[in-house]
Design a protein around this motif. Structure first.
Motif, PDB file in Angstrom:
ATOM      1  N   SER A 123      22.147  22.457 -45.340  1.00 57.70           N
ATOM      2  CA  SER A 123      22.578  21.764 -46.549  1.00 57.70           C
ATOM      3  C   SER A 123      23.320  20.493 -46.159  1.00 57.70           C
ATOM      4  O   SER A 123      23.257  20.039 -45.019  1.00 57.70           O
ATOM      5  N   SER A 124      24.019  19.910 -47.135  1.00 53.86           N
ATOM      6  CA  SER A 124      24.697  18.644 -46.893  1.00 53.86           C
ATOM      7  C   SER A 124      25.780  18.420 -47.933  1.00 53.86           C
ATOM      8  O   SER A 124      25.752  19.022 -49.019  1.00 53.86           O
ATOM      9  N   VAL A 204      25.601  26.492 -40.882  1.00 50.97           N
ATOM     10  CA  VAL A 204      24.426  26.893 -40.109  1.00 50.97           C
ATOM     11  C   VAL A 204      23.368  25.812 -40.258  1.00 50.97           C
ATOM     12  O   VAL A 204      22.942  25.499 -41.376  1.00 50.97           O
ATOM     13  N   ALA A 205      22.930  25.244 -39.132  1.00 48.99           N
ATOM     14  CA  ALA A 205      21.937  24.168 -39.141  1.00 48.99           C
ATOM     15  C   ALA A 205      20.673  24.625 -38.427  1.00 48.99           C
ATOM     16  O   ALA A 205      20.735  25.326 -37.414  1.00 48.99           O
ATOM     17  N   GLY A 206      19.516  24.235 -38.968  1.00 47.00           N
ATOM     18  CA  GLY A 206      18.258  24.407 -38.261  1.00 47.00           C
ATOM     19  C   GLY A 206      18.016  23.182 -37.392  1.00 47.00           C
ATOM     20  O   GLY A 206      18.009  22.056 -37.893  1.00 47.00           O
ATOM     21  N   LEU A 217      25.266  18.929 -41.212  1.00 46.45           N
ATOM     22  CA  LEU A 217      26.169  20.085 -41.138  1.00 46.45           C
ATOM     23  C   LEU A 217      27.360  19.780 -40.240  1.00 46.45           C
ATOM     24  O   LEU A 217      28.486  20.247 -40.497  1.00 46.45           O
ATOM     25  N   ARG A 218      27.124  18.971 -39.213  1.00 42.64           N
ATOM     26  CA  ARG A 218      28.212  18.573 -38.320  1.00 42.64           C
ATOM     27  C   ARG A 218      29.263  17.770 -39.086  1.00 42.64           C
ATOM     28  O   ARG A 218      30.464  17.907 -38.859  1.00 42.64           O
ATOM     29  N   GLU A 219      28.803  16.921 -39.983  1.00 44.61           N
ATOM     30  CA  GLU A 219      29.727  16.128 -40.787  1.00 44.61           C
ATOM     31  C   GLU A 219      30.644  17.029 -41.612  1.00 44.61           C
ATOM     32  O   GLU A 219      31.852  16.779 -41.731  1.00 44.61           O
ATOM     33  N   ILE A 220      30.071  18.087 -42.176  1.00 48.21           N
ATOM     34  CA  ILE A 220      30.884  19.029 -42.962  1.00 48.21           C
ATOM     35  C   ILE A 220      31.849  19.771 -42.048  1.00 48.21           C
ATOM     36  O   ILE A 220      33.043  19.912 -42.352  1.00 48.21           O
ATOM     37  N   LEU A 229      30.441  25.731 -36.663  1.00 47.35           N
ATOM     38  CA  LEU A 229      29.053  25.303 -36.810  1.00 47.35           C
ATOM     39  C   LEU A 229      28.165  26.072 -35.847  1.00 47.35           C
ATOM     40  O   LEU A 229      28.477  26.205 -34.664  1.00 47.35           O
ATOM     41  N   THR A 230      27.048  26.592 -36.368  1.00 50.62           N
ATOM     42  CA  THR A 230      26.036  27.254 -35.556  1.00 50.62           C
ATOM     43  C   THR A 230      24.712  26.536 -35.756  1.00 50.62           C
ATOM     44  O   THR A 230      24.292  26.320 -36.903  1.00 50.62           O
ATOM     45  N   GLU A 231      24.054  26.157 -34.659  1.00 52.96           N
ATOM     46  CA  GLU A 231      22.743  25.526 -34.729  1.00 52.96           C
ATOM     47  C   GLU A 231      21.689  26.529 -34.249  1.00 52.96           C
ATOM     48  O   GLU A 231      21.841  27.125 -33.182  1.00 52.96           O
ATOM     49  N   LEU A 232      20.638  26.691 -35.034  1.00 50.40           N
ATOM     50  CA  LEU A 232      19.608  27.681 -34.733  1.00 50.40           C
ATOM     51  C   LEU A 232      18.362  27.008 -34.171  1.00 50.40           C
ATOM     52  O   LEU A 232      17.757  26.154 -34.836  1.00 50.40           O
TER      53      LEU A 232
END
Length: 382
Positions: A123-124, A204-206, A217-220, A229-232
């Motif tokens: 999301s954003s 959670v970022a794809g 997502l990093r900005e949030i 933050l978790t990146e998948l």
């Protein structure tokens, strides 16, 4: 004097899973999908939560009339609050994907008293400006959703992956309601409110998401105090459908952390600090997961359930321990029963009852244990 019946529920379609007494966790959808987005994740989350999935207006089973042209994310958030009210959930946790995640951000920023924990997936805090969404809304109002649904796989998933049921949901959505959701995305920008969010927040970022890349997502995560933050890997825009196990692991850790903490508090209140400290001191890498299981589920879920009082739970626990001959545990829970307000006479009455239903030898051994513990705890003057 007759009391008027409350008006019938008129909010979004939703599905509820899990124990009625468990903490409420609301799951929000992405634009173009339905509750089916969470099919591979929600059943597992419902082991520890009362999971509520909802459909956007004009999507899945929700009526299109819930939204109109010029709608905002705030309007959608109001639908979620009305749903929570209808379910009697004064406070709840929330996880949402894309537009559903934006709803969660709005709720956490504008209604912090309602949101216990938050997860925002793919999301954003803003979706690339208003122009692309205004153009999409105009196209959908003019031409419908068939052509847009044909490109869903490339927008939603990594190459070679698809979820036919979700693509079909996209195709069947109401065009006017879908366009109104585009209006909401066009107007959404919460960047100036992110620092006010107080709910523990997981992002959670794809890694292969073209719609809301990890940078969004990093900005949030950088702006929300204490956020993680978790990146998948191998995930695009609809991570719960494409990487359900990874999403489940991340959400379970985030949303059950509070349960473990509450469980440890109750465990100390019932069993006493000395016992818990000894158990913690004996913990090894081999036993750590078992100790975590006890804190999360036995104490964080069962003993915190208010359906039974702690006195009543002590009565049940004493009986079960006598029935199975767990005398060392019985000694521990005789002490706990005293902390929970049972008198020696009441404990004796429980053990007498076990003589009838569990057998005289079991009760005889239990009386010996209880007599020793009560003498140690209460002294000769009790």
């Amino acid at each position: 004097m007759t009391t008027a019946a409350p008006p019938p529920y008129a909010g979004p379609h939703h599905r509820v899973e899990g124990p009625p007494s468990a903490p409420v966790l609301i799951l929000g959808p992405s634009l173009g999908t339905s509750t089916a987005l969470w099919d591979a994740v929600a059943p597992e989350l419902s082991v520890t939560h009362r999971v509520v999935r909802w459909d956007l207006p004009g999507h899945g089973g929700s009526p299109a009339s819930l939204i109109g042209p010029g709608a905002t994310v705030a309007d959608l958030a109001d639908l979620v609050l009305a749903l929570a009210d209808a379910l009697g959930a004064e406070r709840f946790s929330y996880a949402g994907v894309s537009l559903g995640g934006a709803v969660g951000l709005h709720l956490a920023a504008h209604h912090p008293e309602r949101v216990e924990r938050l997860a925002v997936l793919c999301s954003s805090a803003h979706f690339g400006g208003s122009a692309p969404w205004q153009e999409r809304a105009a196209t959908v109002r003019r031409e419908g959703l068939a052509a847009l649904a044909e490109t869903a796989d490339t927008r939603w998933f990594t190459p070679g992956f698809t979820a036919p049921a979700l693509v079909d949901d996209h195709r069947k959505a109401d065009p006017d309601a879908y366009a109104a959701c585009c209006d909401a995305l066009a107007a959404f920008d919460l960047r100036d409110r992110l620092s006010s969010i107080t709910a523990p927040t997981l992002l959670v970022a794809g890694r292969e998401d073209p719609a809301t890349p990890p940078a969004h997502l990093r900005e949030i995560a950088d702006a929300v105090p204490g956020a993680t933050l978790t990146e998948l890997a191998g995930a695009s825009h609809l991570a719960p459908a494409e990487q359900p196990e990874a999403v489940l692991a991340a959400l379970r850790a985030h949303f059950t952390e509070g349960g473990a903490r509450r469980g440890m508090e109750v465990r100390r209140q019932v069993l006493g600090d000395a016992h818990v400290d000894r158990a913690q001191a004996r913990q090894t890498a081999f036993t750590a997961r078992f100790q975590d299981l006890i804190s999360r589920y036995a104490w964080g879920e069962i003993w915190t359930d208010t359906t039974l009082s702690r006195r009543e739970r002590s009565l049940v626990t004493l009986t079960a321990l006598v029935a199975h001959g767990h005398l060392e545990e019985l000694a521990l829970h005789v002490r706990a029963a005293r902390r929970n307000g049972l008198s020696p006479d009441e404990i004796g009455a429980v053990l007498l009852q076990t003589a009838v239903y569990c057998g005289v030898p079991a009760a005889n051994a239990a009386f010996a244990v209880a007599q020793r513990v009560l003498a140690e705890e209460d002294g000769p003057g009790e």
